[in-house]
Scaffold this motif. Structure first.
Motif, PDB file in Angstrom:
ATOM      1  N   ASN A 111       0.801  -1.214   0.000  1.00 32.53           N
ATOM      2  CA  ASN A 111       0.000   0.000   0.000  1.00 32.53           C
ATOM      3  C   ASN A 111       0.835   1.266   0.000  1.00 32.53           C
ATOM      4  OD1 ASN A 111      -2.285  -1.588   0.140  1.00 32.53           O
ATOM      5  ND2 ASN A 111      -2.160  -1.690   2.377  1.00 32.53           N
ATOM      6  N   ARG A 112       2.137   1.085   0.267  1.00 31.04           N
ATOM      7  CA  ARG A 112       2.962   2.276   0.341  1.00 31.04           C
ATOM      8  C   ARG A 112       3.290   2.792  -1.056  1.00 31.04           C
ATOM      9  NH1 ARG A 112       7.874   0.845   3.915  1.00 31.04           N
ATOM     10  NH2 ARG A 112       7.315  -1.295   3.412  1.00 31.04           N
ATOM     11  N   GLN A 113       3.866   3.983  -1.076  1.00 33.07           N
ATOM     12  CA  GLN A 113       4.190   4.584  -2.355  1.00 33.07           C
ATOM     13  C   GLN A 113       5.301   3.797  -3.060  1.00 33.07           C
ATOM     14  OE1 GLN A 113       5.440   8.659  -2.064  1.00 33.07           O
ATOM     15  NE2 GLN A 113       5.035   8.954  -4.240  1.00 33.07           N
ATOM     16  N   ASP A 114       5.261   3.743  -4.378  1.00 39.73           N
ATOM     17  CA  ASP A 114       6.293   3.038  -5.131  1.00 39.73           C
ATOM     18  C   ASP A 114       7.658   3.670  -4.871  1.00 39.73           C
ATOM     19  OD1 ASP A 114       4.064   1.863  -6.065  1.00 39.73           O
ATOM     20  OD2 ASP A 114       4.310   2.444  -8.160  1.00 39.73           O
ATOM     21  N   VAL A 115       8.682   2.809  -4.813  1.00 37.19           N
ATOM     22  CA  VAL A 115      10.021   3.357  -4.633  1.00 37.19           C
ATOM     23  C   VAL A 115      10.819   3.184  -5.923  1.00 37.19           C
ATOM     24  CG1 VAL A 115      10.126   3.021  -2.142  1.00 37.19           C
ATOM     25  CG2 VAL A 115      10.887   1.200  -3.675  1.00 37.19           C
ATOM     26  N   THR A 116      11.755   4.111  -6.131  1.00 35.26           N
ATOM     27  CA  THR A 116      12.608   4.046  -7.313  1.00 35.26           C
ATOM     28  C   THR A 116      13.879   3.304  -6.946  1.00 35.26           C
ATOM     29  OG1 THR A 116      11.712   6.124  -8.052  1.00 35.26           O
ATOM     30  CG2 THR A 116      13.784   5.436  -9.046  1.00 35.26           C
ATOM     31  N   ALA A 117      14.094   2.136  -7.546  1.00 32.32           N
ATOM     32  CA  ALA A 117      15.249   1.315  -7.185  1.00 32.32           C
ATOM     33  C   ALA A 117      16.401   1.497  -8.164  1.00 32.32           C
ATOM     34  CB  ALA A 117      14.851  -0.155  -7.116  1.00 32.32           C
ATOM     35  N   VAL A 118      16.080   1.821  -9.406  1.00 29.63           N
ATOM     36  CA  VAL A 118      17.103   2.142 -10.398  1.00 29.63           C
ATOM     37  C   VAL A 118      16.734   3.506 -10.946  1.00 29.63           C
ATOM     38  CG1 VAL A 118      18.112   1.520 -12.619  1.00 29.63           C
ATOM     39  CG2 VAL A 118      17.522  -0.264 -10.989  1.00 29.63           C
ATOM     40  N   ASP A 119      17.659   4.462 -10.841  1.00 29.40           N
ATOM     41  CA  ASP A 119      17.290   5.845 -11.079  1.00 29.40           C
ATOM     42  C   ASP A 119      18.144   6.476 -12.177  1.00 29.40           C
ATOM     43  OD1 ASP A 119      16.281   8.345 -10.878  1.00 29.40           O
ATOM     44  OD2 ASP A 119      16.618   8.580  -8.731  1.00 29.40           O
ATOM     45  N   GLY A 120      17.595   6.539 -13.386  1.00 27.63           N
ATOM     46  CA  GLY A 120      18.273   7.251 -14.472  1.00 27.63           C
ATOM     47  C   GLY A 120      19.605   6.653 -14.879  1.00 27.63           C
ATOM     48  N   VAL A 121      19.625   5.334 -15.094  1.00 32.45           N
ATOM     49  CA  VAL A 121      20.875   4.663 -15.457  1.00 32.45           C
ATOM     50  C   VAL A 121      21.067   4.667 -16.977  1.00 32.45           C
ATOM     51  CG1 VAL A 121      21.983   2.390 -15.565  1.00 32.45           C
ATOM     52  CG2 VAL A 121      21.037   3.221 -13.415  1.00 32.45           C
ATOM     53  N   SER A 122      22.225   5.102 -17.431  1.00 34.98           N
ATOM     54  CA  SER A 122      22.545   5.106 -18.860  1.00 34.98           C
ATOM     55  C   SER A 122      23.886   4.441 -19.089  1.00 34.98           C
ATOM     56  CB  SER A 122      22.632   6.539 -19.399  1.00 34.98           C
ATOM     57  OG  SER A 122      21.448   7.238 -19.154  1.00 34.98           O
ATOM     58  N   PHE A 123      23.963   3.605 -20.118  1.00 35.79           N
ATOM     59  CA  PHE A 123      25.252   3.034 -20.526  1.00 35.79           C
ATOM     60  C   PHE A 123      25.094   2.442 -21.910  1.00 35.79           C
ATOM     61  CE2 PHE A 123      24.086  -1.420 -20.091  1.00 35.79           C
ATOM     62  CZ  PHE A 123      23.090  -1.399 -19.127  1.00 35.79           C
ATOM     63  N   SER A 124      26.209   2.138 -22.543  1.00 31.25           N
ATOM     64  CA  SER A 124      26.119   1.449 -23.819  1.00 31.25           C
ATOM     65  C   SER A 124      27.133   0.327 -23.841  1.00 31.25           C
ATOM     66  CB  SER A 124      26.349   2.410 -24.977  1.00 31.25           C
ATOM     67  OG  SER A 124      27.675   2.872 -24.952  1.00 31.25           O
TER      68      SER A 124
ATOM     69  N   VAL B   7      24.214   5.315 -11.129  1.00 35.95           N
ATOM     70  CA  VAL B   7      25.582   5.098 -11.580  1.00 35.95           C
ATOM     71  C   VAL B   7      26.452   6.160 -10.920  1.00 35.95           C
ATOM     72  CG1 VAL B   7      27.112   5.101 -13.578  1.00 35.95           C
ATOM     73  CG2 VAL B   7      24.785   4.222 -13.793  1.00 35.95           C
ATOM     74  N   VAL B   8      27.542   5.762 -10.272  1.00 35.71           N
ATOM     75  CA  VAL B   8      28.437   6.766  -9.713  1.00 35.71           C
ATOM     76  C   VAL B   8      29.677   6.954 -10.573  1.00 35.71           C
ATOM     77  CG1 VAL B   8      27.646   6.527  -7.327  1.00 35.71           C
ATOM     78  CG2 VAL B   8      29.562   5.154  -8.114  1.00 35.71           C
ATOM     79  N   GLU B   9      30.044   5.907 -11.318  1.00 37.37           N
ATOM     80  CA  GLU B   9      31.222   6.043 -12.170  1.00 37.37           C
ATOM     81  C   GLU B   9      31.153   5.031 -13.300  1.00 37.37           C
ATOM     82  OE1 GLU B   9      34.807   6.315  -9.977  1.00 37.37           O
ATOM     83  OE2 GLU B   9      36.031   6.762 -11.739  1.00 37.37           O
ATOM     84  N   TYR B  10      31.638   5.433 -14.474  1.00 38.64           N
ATOM     85  CA  TYR B  10      31.649   4.563 -15.640  1.00 38.64           C
ATOM     86  C   TYR B  10      32.907   4.840 -16.423  1.00 38.64           C
ATOM     87  CZ  TYR B  10      30.359   2.745 -20.249  1.00 38.64           C
ATOM     88  OH  TYR B  10      30.350   2.067 -21.436  1.00 38.64           O
TER      89      TYR B  10
END
Lengths: 331, 329
Positions: free
Chosen positions: B19-32, B236-239
């Protein structure tokens, strides 16, 4: 020479098992979990015990704690032989040898608060008056870097690292001489492992206690241990000081383990000694040197002999570097 | 220049929590990821590395996980736009996945051969005899002795390393262009781990596929990846390339992650540690997520998420990495 806190000699643990069939047709075998293990641990020293799964590391820990009966051999705490003592006779000696388990989610009773968890060893060993016990519990919490707000918490309210700290405090609260640690950081996240290892090292310095540190991770062993024993299928195949094992290992199995360990450094991705297959299993142990089926240097001669630990080097400082390799010193 | 196989842009994965609000577990991840390349994704438990991979293959936990934003471009097509039915044609055929524990990913009551045949027949029309031949050939390729005998055996008759080899063989049956390996060796002994990692690398080179290698072990990444993505608390903190990450780590988290591993080749007095804990999902700070555990943080770190700082392909999300940064007096 410092006094010894633990001596084990010729430890054997055989488990009778049924490998196939039922009733009259069953085929019985003996699983040799330990097959003649001997070593000593001196006061203030850490002995690292390394080996792959199934080599008998955890069985050895349980035998030393007298949680499992031994098939043959001798266990001596300090100068007291505890091999044949009854549970009742053993009780007063329990204080001297304690244990930390791998998984703090499983080793702490979920229905007890931190206060109860830490009080339990004091109560069962009848150490101190109730008021002194409270002081001891506070001191123990302080030594592991947690404050008194944790006293009324239950294990599920804490993180994995905090739980393992509690397990460490519980083992240390009776001021033991020796703590047997069975993979104490394997279940934890990488960044938390460092915290627990640092804590264990600091407590050892402060209290002068000894560890038997069981691990499959060579990095952890190098960090914490003074001497290292490498096990393969129920036997110690090489034993020596940390420098002996890490800088001048002689047994092919030790060398293979060291080279298989992933190194977090791209400049050191050296050539690996790749072992064939996997361990034979403790039911069908090869004759002679048990490692010969995977050894890159095995010859026909390796199938003979008992695979016992040989002591090729004895040094002036009393330390020994031993290897069970039948081809030593040719290799 | 090899072509890009997979491009993930701004991927966001949410989890439903009752019932709780949805949480964001992966947030704006980009890579190729380019063809033939291995991308190592490192981070501690709960950092979103497995969810990122599950989103790519379309295996997010049913009813709880969903893609809330972003694109997953695989061979030019956006996988987030595909229906469940369309995804089934991709999964197992073009993208395969192997998991940490081979015992729980194999069915204990079916023979190896039966399970491999099933995997094969989902995507290809083959007879039972052909399936057996193809399976045996694949088992031989992953280094299993006596493959015909193994096909008739059950998972419990194999050792852990052999089971993981069977999993790899199964995942490669359809010649996928991307293999996702989620902690493929974490439950195995080091000598077996070395064998399996070598095998994955050799097969990648032989079959020209790309690999996403998910692990918490910096050592495994150092020896096996071309590119490395470090994740922390869903971001992502570093790539960068593996050389850049290990010789010049820019983010304090990456630096400490490498520093907290006990070394085999030298003695250290005390290990560098990362004090504190990862912030819980749903209670993420508004600024940098590593802020509370970071010895270098400043006031600005608490207020604003860090902007990317780039040196060529090497990207880090840390203000302090930028030499032009001046903390306010």
């Amino acid at each position: 020479m410092a006094e010894t806190v633990l001596t084990v000699s010729g430890l054997k643990k055989y488990f009778p098992i049924t490998v196939s069939g039922r009733g009259l047709y069953r085929e019985k075998r003996v699983l040799k979990a330990l097959d003649g293990v001997s070593f000593t641990i001196r006061k203030g020293e850490t002995l690292g015990l390394v080996g792959e799964s199934g080599c008998g590391k955890s069985t050895l820990a349980k035998i030393i704690m007298r949680l499992l009966p031994v098939t043959d051999g001798q266990i001596v705490y300090g100068d007291t032989d505890v091999t044949r003592l009854s549970t009742k006779q053993l009780r007063p000696l329990r204080r001297r040898v304690q244990m930390i388990f791998q998984d703090p989610y499983a080793s702490l009773n979920p229905r007890e608060t931190v206060r109860e968890l830490l009080a339990a060893p004091l109560e069962s060993m009848e150490l101190g008056e109730p008021r002194e016990r409270t002081v001891k519990i506070h001191k123990a919490l302080d030594s592991i870097g947690l404050d008194t707000s944790f006293l009324e918490k239950y294990p599920h309210e804490m993180s994995g690292g905090q739980r393992q700290r509690i397990a460490v405090a519980r083992a240390m609260i009776s001021k033991p001489d020796l703590v047997v640690c069975d993979e104490p950081v394997s279940a934890l996240d990488v960044s938390v492992r460092g915290q627990i290892l640092n804590l264990m090292k600091r407590l050892q310095r402060e209290q002068g206690l000894s560890y038997l540190f069981i691990s499959h991770d060579f990095g952890n062993v190098r960090y914490l241990c003074d001497r290292v024993a490498v096990m393969y299928l129920g036997r110690i195949v090489e034993e020596g000081t940390k420098q002996d094992i890490f800088d001048r290992a002689v047994h092919p199995y030790t060398k293979a383990l060291l080279s298989a360990n992933p190194v977090p450094d791209i400049r050191q991705q050296g050539k690996r000694v790749m072992l064939r297959g996997d361990t034979a299993g403790a039911v069908y142990i090869p004759s002679g040197c048990a490692f010969r089926t995977r050894c890159p240097h095995a010859t026909e001669g390796c199938s003979k002999g008992g695979g016992r630990l040989l002591t090729p080097l004895k040094r002036a400082d009393g330390d020994t570097h031993s290897s069970a390799c039948p081809r030593y010193p040719a290799l | 220049m090899p072509e890009t196989l997979l491009e993930v842009r701004n991927l966001t994965v949410n989890l439903k929590l009752g019932n709780r609000q949805d949480v964001t577990a992966v947030d704006g991840v980009s890579f190729s990821l380019k063809r033939g390349e291995t991308l190592g994704i490192v981070g501690e438990s709960g950092c979103g590395k497995t969810l990122t991979a599950s989103a790519v293959i379309g295996l997010l936990p049913p009813y709880t996980g969903y893609i809330a934003g972003g694109e997953i471009l695989f061979e030019g097509e956006d996988l987030t736009k595909k229906t469940a039915r369309q995804m089934r044609a991709v999964r197992g055929a073009k993208i395969s996945m192997i998991f940490q524990d081979p015992m729980s990913s194999l069915n204990p009551v079916y023979r190896i051969g039966t399970q491999m045949r099933e995997a094969l027949r989902v995507h290809r029309d083959v007879t039972a005899k052909e399936a057996r031949e193809i399976s045996a050939e694949m088992l031989r390729k992953v280094g299993i002795p006596l493959p015909e005998t193994r096909l008739r055996e059950y998972p419990h008759q194999l050792s852990g390393g052999q089971r993981q080899r069977v999993m790899i063989a199964m995942s490669l049956l359809s010649n996928p262009s991307l293999l996702i390996a989620d902690e493929p060796t974490s439950s195995l002994d080091v000598t077996i781990q070395a064998q399996i990692l070598d095998l994955i690398r050799a097969l990648r080179d032989e079959m020209g596929m790309s690999v996403m290698l998910i692990t918490h072990d910096m050592g495994v990444v150092a020896g096996n990846a071309d590119k490395v993505m470090v994740m922390y608390a869903g971001k992502v903190v570093e790539y960068g390339t593996v050389e850049e990450i290990f010789t010049n780590p820019l983010h304090p988290y990456t630096q400490r992650l490498i520093g907290s591993i006990p070394r085999l080749d030298m003695d250290v007095e005390y290990l560098s540690t990362i004090e504190g804990m990862v912030p819980p999902l749903g209670q993420m700070p508004k600024g940098c997520r590593f802020c509370a555990r970071c010895p270098l943080h400043t006031g600005a770190c608490q207020e604003q998420p860090p902007p990317p700082f780039r040196i060529g392909e090497h990207v880090t999300f840390c203000r302090r990495a930028n030499p032009d940064f001046r903390p306010p007096p």
